[in-house]
Design a protein around this motif. Structure first.
Motif, PDB file in Angstrom:
ATOM      1  N   LEU A 583       2.811 -26.332 -19.018  1.00 21.24           N
ATOM      2  CA  LEU A 583       3.089 -26.538 -20.137  1.00 21.24           C
ATOM      3  C   LEU A 583       3.703 -27.879 -20.280  1.00 21.24           C
ATOM      4  N   MET A 622      -0.843 -22.281 -25.407  1.00 22.80           N
ATOM      5  CA  MET A 622      -1.670 -23.275 -25.413  1.00 22.80           C
ATOM      6  C   MET A 622      -2.985 -22.844 -26.393  1.00 22.80           C
ATOM      7  N   ASN A 631      -0.613 -28.031 -26.011  1.00 17.59           N
ATOM      8  CA  ASN A 631       0.520 -27.047 -26.379  1.00 17.59           C
ATOM      9  C   ASN A 631       0.214 -26.495 -27.650  1.00 17.59           C
ATOM     10  N   GLY A 635       4.644 -23.548 -27.135  1.00 20.32           N
ATOM     11  CA  GLY A 635       4.504 -24.285 -25.628  1.00 20.32           C
ATOM     12  C   GLY A 635       5.330 -25.366 -25.555  1.00 20.32           C
TER      13      GLY A 635
END
Length: 820
Positions: A583, A622, A631, A635
């Motif tokens: 991430l 995501m 993302n 995220g």
């Protein structure tokens, strides 16, 4: 083999006789009784001592034995006794000669002749075997000691041949150094081709600054230059503390900047170390360019420190997380020509290792042409790590000054006195450079830092992460001015904060609830002896054979650490950690190919990048759009707030259940650094060791039982009853071990803060109200992290559409920040 008879006094008219063929056990032990007759002194009887029942040897047989002996010897007889014995011998035309025997052997009916190389003990000579037995007996009187410790004492006994001096080690004070010395690590003996500063290919402005400090590079610096440092080669430099590693990074970074190759990042693990490097770099290079700092500055403002935090600075000092935050937020970090990562062995840190690993990969992606310099004092597998970091290895195993290491067996009650003794002796020494010896003492808890410092009758101060920046800065400055003989610390100083000490004393070989690793021990011992200050360094290990943890005694640990080699750096982390790094990588790249390149560059990324992306997509962290990956808001919140994935889900689940933001924040991280102010007194009254941490399971179990409270006086009962009523009252099945007490106490700290108290005021309040202590820096750090967790809760609440909770979280964070 010849036969000898040895006679020694027994009772008034009796003698012990030992027929022997060689030293050791005699053929038998006889008791000879003499009588005076008309013809003179004659044998009356000879009793042979047997295990079950004694028997008598015919006198005639004994006389035959005397006549058959090659020599008859006497030992330990008074003149009158010897005269009587020799009169008896003369009747048979025999004579004797005097010999000296080991008295301790005789007490066990063994015969050992004294020799000059025997062991001295209480004004006489005894054999080595008897000396070892006496040593074991003394050890058993003084307390338990491990096999390794006894072997060490025995080896010193063989070396010194002085049992009294060895026994003195069991009650140590003013011991001669030859007894306590474990070994000496010599100064450098590796020949490295000398490199003069004047001949280096450096910008003239940098060269002039360096030549004010030195004419010639230190060996590891010369090796680095020979390995292409000034030609842009990335390097992993592994060398002992005080060998000059930092200057390698400085030369590369400042020179690259002055030659137009880009700015310099110098990254370290600790805020205290970053602050120190910032001040040093400003002083050295401030005239060449702008020096800036990026650290996780506190949201709870206590001072008006003026620091340049601009990312546009030419030289930026920062902590790992602070620079990583810049990348995760998507801020521009352009024109970087050099990245120096200090203490790179932090890659194996359980909490922070994966984040440093990811940071290196992200910096490489953002600055692909930059020169990377990795610095460490302790890596057991440097070739493997250098290969995986794509950096040329520069390894230098020698110290610039010799290091003398001493091991002393000392009980807990003796350690503070010994610290004072050795620190005072060290301070009395002045090096050839004109500096007095100063001491760093490592112990295993913040509370003990204060206890030890307060117990010493010499100038000392505690130093640990629980102090505020101003408090730590004050200790650093006083130590630098030579005003402090001792600074007492935890592992905080092992990571490189510059205290130019000549001596390091290990009061404990534990850090917290675990024994030190060999690498940690080597990092700490490396703080002793600086070439610009001292002629040598000294290590004092105070090992308590009575202290045991995890089935291992401290003296055994001492031998393991003193004889150990640095462990391999093993970078490994779980799937949650790898998802967090994926991430974070997606904050600066969106193509799967680029994400894969960053993942492949990481040492500990064991999962396939495609698999991690799939997992993140599956969990709503995501999304794939038009061949790109990005993302989701959740995220991105995980990445920018450095959240564990499971903590993000905890926040989400609690918000769905309409939990209060403060309840969520204290569940994420409760405050547990509260200590009983009267733990020692409680231990004495209850007859059991009470841990100092108030919320440890053992403390809660021991102190708050009805049986324990009944033993206390009324005032202590009232305090503990109030404490239990306020913090231990819950309906959980596993109360009080459910976590509720810590969370309630955490909310109490917030309550104090919202009343306008600063960390010092909060510390005073919990002392007055609950007889607990907490350090100002710990309270400050906790409130700071709490506001950041509230920020994360507020952002996730907004993402989930819980706008009221988002507003409450943001407002509470602001109130905690601004309370005054």
């Amino acid at each position: 083999m010849p036969l000898y008879i040895v006679a020694t006094p027994y009772r008034k008219d009796d003698f012990k006789v030992y027929p022997i063929r060689d030293e050791g056990a005699p053929l038998f032990v006889g008791v000879l009784s003499l009588q005076r007759t008309d013809k003179g002194v004659r044998p009356l009887r000879v009793r042979v001592v047997r295990e079950k029942e004694d028997e008598y040897l015919p006198v005639s047989s004994f006389i035959d034995l005397l006549k058959a002996a090659s020599a008859i010897m006497t030992s330990g007889m008074e003149p009158a006794q010897e005269s009587v014995f020799n009169e008896m011998l003369a009747a048979y035309q025999l004579s004797s000669r005097r010999v000296s025997l080991c008295r301790f052997c005789l007490m066990e009916d063994r015969v050992t002749f004294k020799r000059p190389d025997m062991v001295r003990y209480k004004g006489e000579l005894i054999c080595l075997e008897c000396a070892k037995k006496e040593l074991k007996r003394e050890v058993s009187y003084k307390g338990r000691i491990t096999r390794e410790g006894l072997e060490r004492l025995e080896s010193l006994l063989v070396k010194t041949r002085d049992l009294g001096r060895i026994i003195a080690m069991l009650t140590p004070s003013n011991l001669p150094p030859e007894l306590t010395r474990y070994d000496t690590i010599p100064a450098s003996d590796e020949r490295v081709k000398a490199v003069k500063i004047e001949g280096l290919d450096l910008d003239p402005r940098l060269k002039a600054i360096l030549m004010e400090r030195m004419e010639e590079l230190m060996p590891v610096q010369a090796k680095s230059v020979h390995s292409g440092l000034l030609k842009g080669e990335s390097q992993l430099v592994v060398s002992a503390t005080a060998t000059g590693k930092t200057l390698i990074g400085e030369m590369a970074g400042v020179n690259n900047y002055l030659r137009g190759r880009g700015r310099m990042l110098f990254l370290v693990p600790l805020v205290a170390l970053a602050n120190q490097k910032y001040e040093q770099f400003k002083s050295r290079y401030g005239a060449l360019g702008k020096v800036g700092i990026r650290v996780g500055t506190s949201r709870i403002a206590l001072n008006d420190l003026k620091m340049n935090v601009s990312l546009g600075s030419d030289i930026i000092v920062g902590t790992y997380e602070a620079l990583d935050f810049v990348l995760r937020k998507g801020e521009a970090l352009r024109g970087v020509g050099t990245v120096v990562i200090d203490e790179v062995h932090m890659l194996e840190d359980e909490e922070r290792g994966h984040r440093l690993d990811g940071l290196i990969a992200r910096l490489r992606s953002c600055a692909p042409q930059a020169q990377f310099i990795f610095l460490s004092a302790t890596i057991g597998n440097p070739k493997e790590i250098s290969r995986r970091l794509k950096a040329r290895l520069v390894e230098y195993e020698h110290r610039p000054v010799p290091l003398e290491r001493h091991l002393i067996f000392a009980g807990a009650h003796e350690k503070n006195r010994l610290i004072e003794e050795y620190a005072s002796k060290e301070y009395a020494r002045v090096s050839s450079k004109g500096f007095r010896g100063q001491t760093i003492v490592f112990t295993n808890s913040r509370k003990k830092c204060h206890q030890i410092s307060q117990s010493l009758r010499i100038q000392s101060a505690p130093y640990h992460a629980g102090l505020t920046y101003a408090q730590r800065k004050g200790v650093e400055e006083r130590f630098a001015r030579g005003e402090l003989k001792v600074v007492v610390t935890t592992a905080a100083l092992a990571a490189g904060v510059d205290f130019p000490a000549s001596q390091v004393i290990f009061e404990s070989l534990a850090m917290g609830r675990e024994w030190l690793s060999v690498s940690e021990f080597q990092q700490m011992q490396g703080r002793a002896g600086r070439p610009d200050y001292h002629d040598s360094g000294k290590i004092i290990v105070l090992a308590d054979p009575e202290f045991e943890m995890d089935g291992e005694a401290e003296d055994a640990v001492a031998f393991r650490l003193l004889g150990g080699c640095a462990e391999h750096v093993n970078v490994a982390y779980d799937e949650s950690g790898q998802m967090e790094e994926a991430l974070a990588n997606a904050c600066i790249a969106s193509s799967e190919a680029e994400l894969k390149r960053m993942g492949d560059a990481m040492l500990g990324m064991t999962c396939d990048t495609g698999y991690l992306i799939d997992r993140c997509v599956e969990k709503g962290l995501m999304v794939r759009e038009g061949g790109r990956v990005k993302n989701t808001p959740l995220g991105r919140a995980i990445a920018t707030h450095f959240l564990r994935v499971e903590n993000a889900y905890l926040i989400r689940d609690r918000l769905y259940k309409k939990a209060d933001p403060l309840d969520i924040a204290v569940e994420l991280e409760p405050f547990d650094a509260a200590y009983f102010r009267n733990a020692e007194r409680l231990s004495r009254i209850l007859g059991v060791s009470v841990p100092s941490r108030a919320f440890s399971p053992a403390s809660l179990d021991i102190v708050f039982s009805g049986e324990s409270i009944a033993k206390l006086d009324r005032s202590m009962q009232a305090q503990l009853t109030d404490f239990a009523r306020e913090f231990l009252d819950c309906e959980c099945d596993d109360a009080p071990f459910c976590g509720c007490p810590e969370r309630k106490f955490s909310k109490k700290i917030v309550e104090y803060r919202l009343q306008g108290k600063d960390p010092k005021g909060i510390s005073r309040a919990i002392a007055a109200d609950y007889s607990l202590s907490a350090y100002d820096g710990d309270i400050l750090g906790y409130l700071d992290r709490l506001t950041r967790n509230l920020d994360a809760i507020g952002e996730i609440a907004g993402i989930l559409g819980r706008h009221e909770a988002a507003r409450e979280a943001r407002e509470l964070a602001k109130r905690i920040e601004d309370a005054a």
